[in-house]
Design a protein around this motif. Structure first.
Motif, mmCIF file in Angstrom:
data_model
loop_
_atom_site.group_PDB
_atom_site.id
_atom_site.type_symbol
_atom_site.label_atom_id
_atom_site.label_comp_id
_atom_site.label_asym_id
_atom_site.label_seq_id
_atom_site.Cartn_x
_atom_site.Cartn_y
_atom_site.Cartn_z
ATOM 1 N N ALA A 411 0.845 -1.201 0.000
ATOM 2 C CA ALA A 411 0.000 0.000 0.000
ATOM 3 C C ALA A 411 0.873 1.241 0.000
ATOM 4 O O ALA A 411 1.957 1.256 0.571
ATOM 5 N N THR A 412 0.402 2.284 -0.661
ATOM 6 C CA THR A 412 1.107 3.564 -0.674
ATOM 7 C C THR A 412 0.134 4.702 -0.436
ATOM 8 O O THR A 412 -1.082 4.551 -0.613
ATOM 9 N N THR A 413 0.682 5.841 -0.037
ATOM 10 C CA THR A 413 -0.079 7.081 -0.010
ATOM 11 C C THR A 413 0.579 8.051 -0.977
ATOM 12 O O THR A 413 1.756 7.903 -1.317
ATOM 13 N N ALA A 414 -0.173 9.039 -1.402
ATOM 14 C CA ALA A 414 0.376 10.049 -2.301
ATOM 15 C C ALA A 414 1.224 11.045 -1.522
ATOM 16 O O ALA A 414 1.043 11.234 -0.316
ATOM 17 N N TYR A 415 2.157 11.668 -2.209
ATOM 18 C CA TYR A 415 3.016 12.673 -1.572
ATOM 19 C C TYR A 415 2.165 13.824 -1.047
ATOM 20 O O TYR A 415 1.304 14.368 -1.747
ATOM 21 N N GLY A 416 2.420 14.197 0.212
ATOM 22 C CA GLY A 416 1.695 15.305 0.814
ATOM 23 C C GLY A 416 0.325 14.944 1.327
ATOM 24 O O GLY A 416 -0.350 15.773 1.946
ATOM 25 N N GLU A 417 -0.107 13.707 1.078
ATOM 26 C CA GLU A 417 -1.431 13.301 1.532
ATOM 27 C C GLU A 417 -1.421 13.102 3.043
ATOM 28 O O GLU A 417 -0.530 12.475 3.602
ATOM 29 N N THR A 418 -2.411 13.644 3.719
ATOM 30 C CA THR A 418 -2.555 13.467 5.161
ATOM 31 C C THR A 418 -3.940 12.905 5.443
ATOM 32 O O THR A 418 -4.854 13.038 4.634
ATOM 33 N N PRO A 419 -4.111 12.305 6.593
ATOM 34 C CA PRO A 419 -5.407 11.702 6.898
ATOM 35 C C PRO A 419 -6.447 12.687 7.396
ATOM 36 O O PRO A 419 -7.544 12.293 7.730
ATOM 37 N N THR A 420 -6.129 13.972 7.459
ATOM 38 C CA THR A 420 -7.058 14.941 8.032
ATOM 39 C C THR A 420 -8.339 15.049 7.227
ATOM 40 O O THR A 420 -9.379 15.394 7.770
#
Length: 456
Positions: A411-420
Motif C-alpha cells: 500500500a502507498t499514499t500520495a506525496y503530501g497526503e494526510t489523513p485529516t
C-alpha cells in the motif's frame, strides 16, 4: 509496445558530419560462433558451458529505450576455468579521435570472484586490451557487485573500480569511452539515454600498462580460474556520445495515484490453491511470470493463504508467492505518480531471510533500498517507510534469499497526503484514531500520523 525514434535537439546540434556508427552487433545467429558471423573462438574451456546464445537483454531509463534493446540475441557466458578462452570479431580499425563502445550487461548470479573480464576491444585475435571488469564489492559480497576498467592491462590489480555498486538482478547500460589523444579509458554505467555525456565517469584508467594505439576487434576474453558468468547484448561501436546512447522513445507509461492491494477482490486472476499436503504444486524454478493489475510478477504468483498479525489482530488472505533469489523472484509495482509512504506486509519461509524493498530514484537512475540489511521472519512483518518522492516512482520487493517470500499487502499514499481529510472510522482499511504513549495518533493503512498530519 509502440515506438518511434526520438529526435533530440541536442543530437541535431552536436553530431558532426563525420559521425559514424562503426558497427552494431546484435548476435543474430543460430549458434555462437556461427559460420559467416565473423566471430572466431580459440583457447581452452575447462569448466563451464562456455558461450551460448539466449534472448536479448532489454533496457530503458528516463531518456527512453536503448536503440539496440531487445535486438537479436545475447551471448551468455558461463566460465569457471580455462586458458586464453577468447572470441573476436573484426571491425574497421580505429586509431584516432574518440570512440565509444556500448552494450547491455547483466550478471548471471552473484559475482563472487575478485575480478573477471567481461567484454571490450582488442588489437589482435590472441589477447584482450580495453575491457570492462566485474567483481565482488569492497565488503567481499557478490551482490551488489562493482564494475571497473583497464585500458590495456590484463592484471586484476590494475583494474580501476567504480565507487558505485550494481544489483545482479538489473540489466545495465555500459558505455566505454577511449580517447586516443590522451590514452584514457572511461567507464559509464547506466547513463541517461539521449542526454549529454556525464561530467564524471564511474571509473577511469589513463596510467596502467602501455596504452594501445589501435583497436580492430570486438573481444570476449577469459583465462585462469576466475569465474566469468554474464550476458551481453546490443553491442555498438561509434564515434560520438549521441550515437553511443541513442534512444528510441516509448509511449509514456501510465501512472496510478496510490496502491492498496486486496488479493480477495477478484481482480488478481486465478488464485493458486494448495494441495492436500498444504503446499503448492508449483515448485521452485517453475514459478510463472506475469503482469497483473499493473504489477510485474517476476517468478511469482498469487497463492492461497491466510495469516493473522499477532500484534494488530489484522487477518490477511491470499498472498504473492515469490521464488528464491537464484531464480530472480521479485515484484514491481505500477508506476506511481508520486509516493508519500509505502507499507509492505510480508513473511518468509523461515527466520532471518534477506529481503530488499526498494524504490526507483529518478535522479541517480538507480534502485535504492528503503532499508539496508532487511531480514524477514515467519511471523508477520509490517514494514513502513516515508519516501516523499515527488516524481513518478516504482517500488519493488526482491527475494534476496534461498527460501520463498510471501507478500500479503502493498500500500502507498500520495506525496503530501494526510489523513485529516479522511473520514475517521474503526475499519482498519481507513483512518483509525489511536492513543500511543499518551498521544493521539491517526493510523491510515498502517502509517502513523500526528494530529497535524505529519507522518511519524
Amino acid at each position: 509496445m509502440k515506438k518511434q525514434f526520438l529526435t533530440l535537439a541536442l543530437c541535431a546540434a552536436t553530431i558532426v558530419a563525420n559521425a559514424t556508427i562503426i558497427v552494431n552487433e546484435t548476435f543474430s545467429y543460430d549458434s555462437f560462433p556461427a559460420e559467416g558471423s565473423g566471430w572466431t573462438q580459440s583457447g581452452t574451456l575447462t569448466t563451464g558451458t562456455g558461450r551460448t546464445l539466449t534472448d536479448a537483454l532489454t533496457y530503458q531509463n528516463a531518456g527512453g529505450e536503448y536503440a539496440l534493446s531487445g535486438k537479436g540475441k545475447a551471448v551468455q557466458q558461463n566460465y569457471s576455468e580455462g586458458k586464453t578462452y577468447i572470441a573476436t570479431k573484426g571491425i574497421a580499425k580505429q586509431s584516432s579521435g574518440v570512440i565509444y563502445l556500448t552494450y547491455l550487461y547483466q550478471a548471471d548470479d552473484k559475482q563472487t570472484q575478485a575480478n573477471s573480464a567481461v567484454f571490450g576491444l582488442s588489437g589482435s585475435t590472441t589477447s584482450a586490451a580495453l575491457r570492462v571488469w566485474v567483481g565482488k564489492n569492497s565488503e567481499d559480497k557478490g551482490d551488489p557487485f562493482r564494475m571497473g576498467i583497464t585500458r590495456a592491462s590484463g592484471s586484476g590489480g590494475d583494474v580501476q573500480w567504480s565507487k558505485s555498486t550494481y544489483a545482479v538482478s538489473d540489466v545495465h547500460l555500459v558505455v566505454v569511452k577511449y580517447d586516443f589523444a590522451n590514452a584514457a579509458a572511461s567507464l559509464y554505467v547506466d547513463p541517461k539515454l539521449g542526454a549529454a555525456e556525464p561530467e564524471t565517469p564511474a571509473a577511469v584508467d589513463s596510467t596502467k600498462e602501455t596504452a594501445k594505439n589501435s583497436f580492430s576487434y570486438l573481444c570476449f576474453y577469459a583465462t585462469g580460474k576466475s569465474k566469468a558468468n554474464f550476458l551481453v547484448s546490443g553491442v555498438r561501436v561509434s564515434t560520438t556520445w549521441e550515437e553511443a546512447v541513442e534512444a528510441v522513445a516509448t509511449e509514456p507509461e501510465p501512472t496510478v495515484a496510490t496502491i492498496q492491494t486486496d488479493f480477495t477482490d477478484g481482480t488478481w486472476g486465478d488464485i493458486v490453491e494448495k494441495n492436500d499436503s498444504n503446499a503448492y504444486d508449483i515448485t521452485s524454478g517453475n514459478f510463472p511470470s506475469d503482469t497483473i493489475n499493473g504489477f510485474i510478477l517476476t517468478k511469482a504468483f498469487i497463492g492461497e493463504g491466510s495469516i493473522t498479525d499477532a500484534t494488530t489482530k489484522i487477518n490477511y488472505t491470499n498472498r504473492i508467492v515469490v521464488d528464491k533469489q537464484s531464480q530472480g523472484g521479485m515484484v514491481t509495482t505500477p508506476l506511481l505518480t508520486n509516493v508519500g509512504s509505502v507499507e509492505v506486509v510480508l513473511t518468509t519461509g523461515s527466520d532471518n531471510k534477506k529481503v530488499s524493498i526498494q524504490y526507483f530514484d529518478n535522479e541517480s537512475m538507480t534502485w535504492k533500498d528503503c532499508e539496508e540489511n532487511l531480514t524477514g521472519t515467519k511471523a508477520v512483518m509490517v514494514k513502513k517507510y516515508q519516501l516523499n518522492r515527488t516524481q513518478p516512482t516504482k517500488i519493488r520487493i526482491i527475494n534476496a534469499a534461498s527460501g520463498t517470500l510471501y507478500i500479503w499487502k502493498i500500500a502507498t499514499t500520495a506525496y503530501g497526503e494526510t489523513p485529516t481529510a479522511i473520514e475517521s472510522t474503526t475499519t482498519p482499511a481507513k483512518a483509525v484514531k489511536r492513543i500511543m504513549n499518551g498521544q493521539l495518533v491517526i493510523d491510515r493503512y498502517g502509517v502513523l500520523y500526528n494530529v497535524m498530519g505529519t507522518a511519524l
